[in-house]
Design an enzyme around this catalytic site. Structure first.
Site, PDB file in Angstrom:
ATOM      1  N   ASP A  20       6.113  25.322  13.993  1.00  0.00           N
ATOM      2  CA  ASP A  20       7.240  24.247  14.049  1.00  0.00           C
ATOM      3  C   ASP A  20       8.331  24.828  14.699  1.00  0.00           C
ATOM      4  O   ASP A  20       8.909  26.125  14.338  1.00  0.00           O
ATOM      5  CB  ASP A  20       7.460  23.924  12.656  1.00  0.00           C
ATOM      6  CG  ASP A  20       8.678  22.809  12.847  1.00  0.00           C
ATOM      7  OD1 ASP A  20       8.980  22.141  13.727  1.00  0.00           O
ATOM      8  OD2 ASP A  20       9.283  22.981  11.747  1.00  0.00           O
ATOM      9  N   ASP A  24      11.212  20.400  11.394  1.00  0.00           N
ATOM     10  CA  ASP A  24      10.895  19.218  10.602  1.00  0.00           C
ATOM     11  C   ASP A  24       9.667  19.438  10.066  1.00  0.00           C
ATOM     12  O   ASP A  24       9.116  18.469   9.212  1.00  0.00           O
ATOM     13  CB  ASP A  24      11.082  17.847  11.597  1.00  0.00           C
ATOM     14  CG  ASP A  24       9.561  17.975  12.663  1.00  0.00           C
ATOM     15  OD1 ASP A  24       8.940  19.324  12.667  1.00  0.00           O
ATOM     16  OD2 ASP A  24       9.115  17.302  13.470  1.00  0.00           O
ATOM     17  N   ASP A  28       4.618  22.018  16.689  1.00  0.00           N
ATOM     18  CA  ASP A  28       5.064  21.112  17.993  1.00  0.00           C
ATOM     19  C   ASP A  28       4.591  21.704  19.312  1.00  0.00           C
ATOM     20  O   ASP A  28       3.924  22.891  19.241  1.00  0.00           O
ATOM     21  CB  ASP A  28       6.424  20.727  17.886  1.00  0.00           C
ATOM     22  CG  ASP A  28       7.541  21.828  17.680  1.00  0.00           C
ATOM     23  OD1 ASP A  28       7.142  22.823  18.248  1.00  0.00           O
ATOM     24  OD2 ASP A  28       8.334  21.668  16.926  1.00  0.00           O
ATOM     25  N   ASP A  97      -8.257  17.114  23.787  1.00  0.00           N
ATOM     26  CA  ASP A  97      -9.026  16.258  23.088  1.00  0.00           C
ATOM     27  C   ASP A  97      -9.199  14.796  23.698  1.00  0.00           C
ATOM     28  O   ASP A  97      -8.088  14.174  23.989  1.00  0.00           O
ATOM     29  CB  ASP A  97      -8.587  15.779  21.679  1.00  0.00           C
ATOM     30  CG  ASP A  97      -9.613  16.410  20.398  1.00  0.00           C
ATOM     31  OD1 ASP A  97     -10.621  15.279  20.616  1.00  0.00           O
ATOM     32  OD2 ASP A  97      -9.618  17.196  19.542  1.00  0.00           O
ATOM     33  N   ASP A 198     -14.228  13.535  21.349  1.00  0.00           N
ATOM     34  CA  ASP A 198     -14.383  13.224  19.986  1.00  0.00           C
ATOM     35  C   ASP A 198     -15.634  12.205  19.780  1.00  0.00           C
ATOM     36  O   ASP A 198     -15.781  11.310  20.492  1.00  0.00           O
ATOM     37  CB  ASP A 198     -13.007  12.475  19.712  1.00  0.00           C
ATOM     38  CG  ASP A 198     -13.122  12.232  18.085  1.00  0.00           C
ATOM     39  OD1 ASP A 198     -13.107  13.349  17.444  1.00  0.00           O
ATOM     40  OD2 ASP A 198     -12.891  11.322  17.736  1.00  0.00           O
ATOM     41  N   GLU A 248     -18.468  16.175  21.011  1.00  0.00           N
ATOM     42  CA  GLU A 248     -18.707  16.360  19.489  1.00  0.00           C
ATOM     43  C   GLU A 248     -20.030  15.377  19.175  1.00  0.00           C
ATOM     44  O   GLU A 248     -19.878  14.559  19.712  1.00  0.00           O
ATOM     45  CB  GLU A 248     -17.483  15.872  18.788  1.00  0.00           C
ATOM     46  CG  GLU A 248     -17.778  15.963  17.320  1.00  0.00           C
ATOM     47  CD  GLU A 248     -16.702  15.422  16.362  1.00  0.00           C
ATOM     48  OE1 GLU A 248     -16.540  15.783  15.347  1.00  0.00           O
ATOM     49  OE2 GLU A 248     -16.249  14.296  16.754  1.00  0.00           O
ATOM     50  N   HIS A 321     -10.963  22.109  12.935  1.00  0.00           N
ATOM     51  CA  HIS A 321     -10.041  21.344  12.009  1.00  0.00           C
ATOM     52  C   HIS A 321     -10.724  20.489  10.934  1.00  0.00           C
ATOM     53  O   HIS A 321      -9.946  19.729  10.280  1.00  0.00           O
ATOM     54  CB  HIS A 321      -9.173  20.674  13.007  1.00  0.00           C
ATOM     55  CG  HIS A 321      -9.931  19.295  13.695  1.00  0.00           C
ATOM     56  ND1 HIS A 321     -10.757  19.700  14.572  1.00  0.00           N
ATOM     57  CD2 HIS A 321      -9.855  18.174  13.677  1.00  0.00           C
ATOM     58  CE1 HIS A 321     -11.196  18.819  15.114  1.00  0.00           C
ATOM     59  NE2 HIS A 321     -10.767  17.510  14.431  1.00  0.00           N
ATOM     60  N   ASP A 322     -12.115  20.133  11.138  1.00  0.00           N
ATOM     61  CA  ASP A 322     -12.917  19.310  10.372  1.00  0.00           C
ATOM     62  C   ASP A 322     -13.820  20.214   9.249  1.00  0.00           C
ATOM     63  O   ASP A 322     -14.121  19.745   8.261  1.00  0.00           O
ATOM     64  CB  ASP A 322     -13.867  18.712  11.027  1.00  0.00           C
ATOM     65  CG  ASP A 322     -13.221  17.342  11.942  1.00  0.00           C
ATOM     66  OD1 ASP A 322     -12.145  17.024  11.510  1.00  0.00           O
ATOM     67  OD2 ASP A 322     -13.818  17.158  13.005  1.00  0.00           O
TER      68      ASP A 322
HETATM   69  C1  GLC Z   1     -13.861  13.343  14.940  1.00  0.00           C
HETATM   70  C2  GLC Z   1     -12.734  14.547  14.814  1.00  0.00           C
HETATM   71  C3  GLC Z   1     -12.373  14.201  13.290  1.00  0.00           C
HETATM   72  C4  GLC Z   1     -11.888  12.528  13.143  1.00  0.00           C
HETATM   73  C5  GLC Z   1     -12.919  11.771  13.778  1.00  0.00           C
HETATM   74  C6  GLC Z   1     -12.564  10.375  13.919  1.00  0.00           C
HETATM   75  O1  GLC Z   1     -14.767  14.010  14.125  1.00  0.00           O
HETATM   76  O2  GLC Z   1     -12.970  15.839  14.833  1.00  0.00           O
HETATM   77  O3  GLC Z   1     -11.228  14.850  13.013  1.00  0.00           O
HETATM   78  O4  GLC Z   1     -11.408  12.396  11.938  1.00  0.00           O
HETATM   79  O5  GLC Z   1     -13.568  12.274  14.690  1.00  0.00           O
HETATM   80  O6  GLC Z   1     -11.789  10.361  15.080  1.00  0.00           O
END
Ligand code: GLC
Length: 548
Positions: A20, A24, A28, A97, A198, A248, A321-322
């Protein structure tokens, strides 16, 4: 050279949790720019940025309301342009992304689409009439509950494979595809270097899975149409730029992958497969508390290595991130010694395989899961909805069981702020962080690791160097050794000139090696103990990479 993706190492940045700069409490774009030297010094070539577009705040930016605007909380388009320019100046590429299976329900297209049944954009989304007064069919959302939401304006249902606020686009409508390709060209013309796509395997949903027939729905992924649309996208857009693409692809087999990621370049460069992330799933899916079954993990990864060799290209990842933090999941975070050893071992095990490695922010520091104590601390829509369904509605799990599962597998584990320093909020923000900072930042942080040659960070840098210096890491074939062993993950990579021998101990006990996996007296490229140790065994969490 169109296949630079094979030599690349990618660093994934989740901007909201990276740095950041305006107080906030949210990371960013300027925060990413600020740390470009750190990223470059890791030795990586590419940054994958999680979504930075204007969104409705429901699913970490995966609910986009305008594809050509930057989310105001992350900055401005000028900040983005500056980030891109600064990255390029350092020889770093930026992969965006691309979230085009669905848009936010706040997106202009959806707003029009929902207005009436005869709206010009009605066909941009998947609208179905009720079946006998109820949901069109039994399709379930990945975030719990039905995948259909009734919209009062017209009395019909729209499809949302994720949150209710994420409406699935209808890719069978050519104008949707044209609109998406147009937007992709817009970003590529700006200079971005590729896309991480995605849930891309869902775009060509077979008609029968989305029919209003009251049936079960079926598998929406990997339909023949998905391949057709990706080939079209490739012809229309991807093949015209010098870029990198990764799709993905949950629920995808190696046979499917060979089509998506074929070396002929007709669809994508590579995909993220999920099979190795499912080895510790159980009766409640990811929310089960199953111990790691190492022979199974090895079998899965070995199959991907051998099936794709010479035909398609793999991606390599433990964290994103998942996913929870791999050191807490497949390694050991009980004390500093085992945390550092196992974080390094896991890194070596992955990075010496064939494919393009992805490092998720903080993984290179050995960042761990967060000690979530109560569901009120969860920010993630997936966890919150699953709690609602499994604990409150169905009573399948007790609150305590679910919290244990969230601590082990919840996506929020990856989204706590990046740990830069031992100081306040780990140096992430001067304000109030949107997610709690892991209390272990006093020990685990970039500043402390920076100057320490024995750090996890130094080990990641060394692994990337080894990849650069040894073509066998890129090209060699893969042979799994000791497949049944419950502690050792060992393999060789051969390219006809060299053999790379990788031996990893996935346990806190000493483990015996068979003759092939034992040290052969070659050059030790990297290990995670200071001294050599015995040739035919590995100490707790030990790893060894030998070149012959
Ligand atoms: C993918 C993303 C995830 C998101 C999902 C829906 O799996 O990596 O973070 O919640 O798609 O867009």
């Amino acid at each position: 050279m169109r296949d630079w993706f094979k030599n690349a190492v990618v660093y994934q940045v989740y901007p909201k949790s990276f740095q950041d700069t305006d107080g906030d409490g949210l990371g960013d774009l300027r925060g990413v720019t600020q740390h470009l030297d750190y990223i470059r010094d890791l030795g990586v070539d590419v940054i994958w940025l999680n979504p930075v577009y204007k969104n409705s705040g429901v699913d970490g930016g995966y609910d986009i309301s305008d594809y050509r605007e930057i989310a105001p909380e992350l900055g401005t388009m000028a900040d983005f342009d500056e980030l891109l320019a600064q990255a390029h100046a350092r020889g770093l590429r930026i992969v965006m992304d691309l979230v085009v299976n669905h848009t936010s329900t706040e997106h202009r297209w959806f707003q029009e689409s929902r207005a009436s049944r005869d709206n010009d954009k009605r066909s941009f989304y998947v609208w179905r009439a009720p079946h006998e007064g109820k949901e069109p069919n039994g399709l379930r959302s990945a975030f719990s509950g039905s995948a259909w939401q009734k919209d009062e304006t017209t009395g019909e249902y729209y499809l949302h494979m994720f949150a209710r606020e994420q409406a699935d686009l209808n890719w069978h409508e050519p104008r949707v595809r044209e609109g998406v390709y147009d937007m992709m060209r817009w970003w590529l013309d700006k200079g971005v270097d590729g896309f991480r796509m995605d849930v891309i395997t869902m775009i060509g949903k077979p008609e029968e899975t989305i029919a209003a027939d009251g049936g079960p729905g079926g598998d929406v992924c990997n339909g023949e149409k998905t391949h057709e649309y990706l080939r079209e996208m490739n012809r229309e857009v991807l093949s015209r730029y010098d870029i990198m693409t990764v799709g993905e692809a949950a629920g995808t087999s190696t046979e499917q992958a060979i089509r998506y990621a074929s070396l002929d370049g007709s669809e994508l460069n590579m995909i993220f497969q999920f099979e190795h992330m499912e080895v510790d799933a159980g009766a409640h899916g990811k929310w089960s508390d199953e111990p790691l079954d190492l022979p199974r993990l090895k079998a899965v990864l070995a199959r991907w290595q051998t099936a794709l060799h010479g035909r398609a290209w793999n991606s390599l990842y433990w964290d994103n991130h998942d996913q929870p933090r791999v050191v807490s999941r497949f390694g050991c975070d009980a004390d500093e010694t085992c945390r550092m050893r196992s974080a390094k071992m896991l890194a070596a095990c992955l990075h010496m395989m064939q494919g393009t490695p992805y490092i998720y922010q903080g993984e290179e520091l050995g960042m761990t899961n967060y000690p979530f104590a109560d569901i009120s601390e969860s920010r993630d829509v997936e966890a919150v909805n699953a709690w609602q369904e499994l604990v409150e509605e169905r009573g399948e799990l007790t609150g305590e069981q679910m919290m244990r599962a969230i601590r082990r597998k919840g996506r929020d584990n990856a989204r706590t702020p990046m740990q830069w320093t031992a100081g306040k909020n780990a140096g992430f923000t001067n304000g109030e962080p949107w997610m709690p900072v892991n209390p272990n930042h006093d020990r685990i942080n970039a500043e402390a690791e920076e100057g320490d040659p024995g750090s996890v960070l130094a080990f990641y840098r060394a692994l990337i160097r080894i990849r650069r210096e040894n073509p066998v890491v890129i090209d060699g074939d893969f042979t799994l050794l000791m497949p049944e062993d419950a502690r050792v993950f060992a393999y060789t990579r051969c390219d006809g000139t060299h053999t790379l021998r990788v031996a990893c101990n996935f346990s806190g006990e000493t483990a015996k090696l068979d003759a092939e996996a034992s040290f052969h007296g070659g050059r030790l490229l990297i290990g995670n103990y200071e001294d050599a140790g015995a040739a035919d065994s590995l100490r707790p969490w030990e790893c060894r990479v030998e070149l012959e």
